[in-house]
Structure formats: structure tokens, C-alpha cells
Motif scaffolding. Structure first.
Motif, PDB file in Angstrom:
ATOM      1  N   UNK A   1       0.583  -1.280  -0.021  1.00 31.70           N
ATOM      2  CA  UNK A   1      -0.045   0.003  -0.064  1.00 31.70           C
ATOM      3  C   UNK A   1       0.857   1.280   0.016  1.00 31.70           C
ATOM      4  N   UNK A   2       1.923   1.268   0.832  1.00 32.00           N
ATOM      5  CA  UNK A   2       2.917   2.378   0.890  1.00 32.00           C
ATOM      6  C   UNK A   2       4.081   1.974   1.509  1.00 32.00           C
ATOM      7  N   UNK A   3       5.105   2.725   1.431  1.00 32.52           N
ATOM      8  CA  UNK A   3       6.646   2.577   1.669  1.00 32.52           C
ATOM      9  C   UNK A   3       6.791   3.871   2.412  1.00 32.52           C
ATOM     10  N   UNK A   4       7.491   3.647   3.547  1.00 33.14           N
ATOM     11  CA  UNK A   4       8.145   4.830   4.379  1.00 33.14           C
ATOM     12  C   UNK A   4       9.480   4.674   4.508  1.00 33.14           C
TER      13      UNK A   4
ATOM     14  N   UNK B   1       9.675   1.189   6.109  1.00 27.85           N
ATOM     15  CA  UNK B   1       8.511   0.518   6.551  1.00 27.85           C
ATOM     16  C   UNK B   1       7.475   0.194   5.512  1.00 27.85           C
ATOM     17  N   UNK B   2       7.066  -0.977   5.225  1.00 31.04           N
ATOM     18  CA  UNK B   2       6.030  -1.273   4.417  1.00 31.04           C
ATOM     19  C   UNK B   2       4.533  -1.785   4.744  1.00 31.04           C
TER      20      UNK B   2
ATOM     21  N   UNK C   1      -0.991  -3.953   8.089  1.00 30.72           N
ATOM     22  CA  UNK C   1      -0.123  -4.045   9.125  1.00 30.72           C
ATOM     23  C   UNK C   1       1.458  -3.530   8.331  1.00 30.72           C
ATOM     24  N   UNK C   2       2.291  -3.304   9.403  1.00 34.77           N
ATOM     25  CA  UNK C   2       3.443  -2.700   9.017  1.00 34.77           C
ATOM     26  C   UNK C   2       4.650  -3.658   9.359  1.00 34.77           C
ATOM     27  N   UNK C   3       5.599  -3.587   8.380  1.00 33.80           N
ATOM     28  CA  UNK C   3       6.731  -4.203   8.541  1.00 33.80           C
ATOM     29  C   UNK C   3       7.936  -3.287   8.303  1.00 33.80           C
TER      30      UNK C   3
ATOM     31  N   UNK D   1       8.431  -1.538  -5.039  1.00 30.16           N
ATOM     32  CA  UNK D   1       7.505  -0.073  -5.161  1.00 30.16           C
ATOM     33  C   UNK D   1       6.162  -0.548  -4.621  1.00 30.16           C
ATOM     34  N   UNK D   2       5.518   0.755  -4.361  1.00 29.86           N
ATOM     35  CA  UNK D   2       4.132   0.537  -4.123  1.00 29.86           C
ATOM     36  C   UNK D   2       3.237  -0.200  -5.010  1.00 29.86           C
ATOM     37  N   UNK D   3       2.544  -1.200  -4.725  1.00 30.06           N
ATOM     38  CA  UNK D   3       1.635  -2.100  -5.724  1.00 30.06           C
ATOM     39  C   UNK D   3       2.348  -3.179  -6.129  1.00 30.06           C
TER      40      UNK D   3
END
Length: 90
Positions: free
Chosen positions: A9-12, A20-21, A61-63, A81-83
Motif C-alpha cells: 500500500x505504501x512505503x516509508x 516501513x512497508x 500491518x506494517x513491517x 515499489x508501491x503496488x
């Protein structure tokens, strides 16, 4: 047992070596307590990662994954990447 391919969904970018995924998981599908982990399978192999999000978050959830030179799975995750899809088991 939870076994599913999910899209990121997102990556920080937390630090130079930690990302963080955010993965979409319904809390109905996967319940966990702080400190528990899931298995993540990539073409380079399978590795366990601790869930870094709060158990009270209901839709994902976040990993938080640190990139290590000797971890092929972590390095492969950092290239995603996202998706992009990943296979998780819990």
C-alpha cells in the motif's frame, strides 16, 4: 493460518537503511500480539519479519525492514515499489 499475496500500500523511508512497508491485512484474517512475526516469501527466499504496527490497527500491518548486506530477502524488499506484490504467511 494466513497465506496470501498482497500489494504494498505504501512505503516509508525511515532511515538510510530502514523502510516501513504497509500491507493490507484485515484484522479478521490475521490477529497478532506485539512482538509476533509473519513469514515473507520472495523469489530470493523466505524470512520472518516482526510486525511493527500496533495490533489495534485494523486495515493493514506494517513491517519495518532493515537492509543488511547478507540478507537477500531484505535487499529484495528494499527494491520494491508501491503496488508490487509479496507473499505473506502468518
Amino acid at each position: 493460518m494466513f497465506n496470501q499475496k498482497v500489494k504494498i500500500l505504501d512505503i516509508k523511508q525511515e532511515t538510510e537503511s530502514v523502510k516501513t512497508f504497509f500491507l493490507p491485512i484485515s484484522r479478521q484474517d490475521l490477529e497478532f500480539k506485539p512482538g509476533q512475526y509473519i513469514m515473507l516469501t520472495m523469489p530470493s527466499g523466505t524470512r520472518s519479519f516482526s510486525i511493527s504496527s500496533s495490533p489495534t490497527v485494523k486495515n493493514h500491518i506494517e513491517l519495518s525492514i532493515k537492509k543488511y548486506p547478507d540478507s537477500k530477502v531484505a535487499a529484495e524488499m528494499h527494491s520494491l515499489k508501491i503496488n508490487d506484490e509479496v507473499l505473506i504467511k502468518g
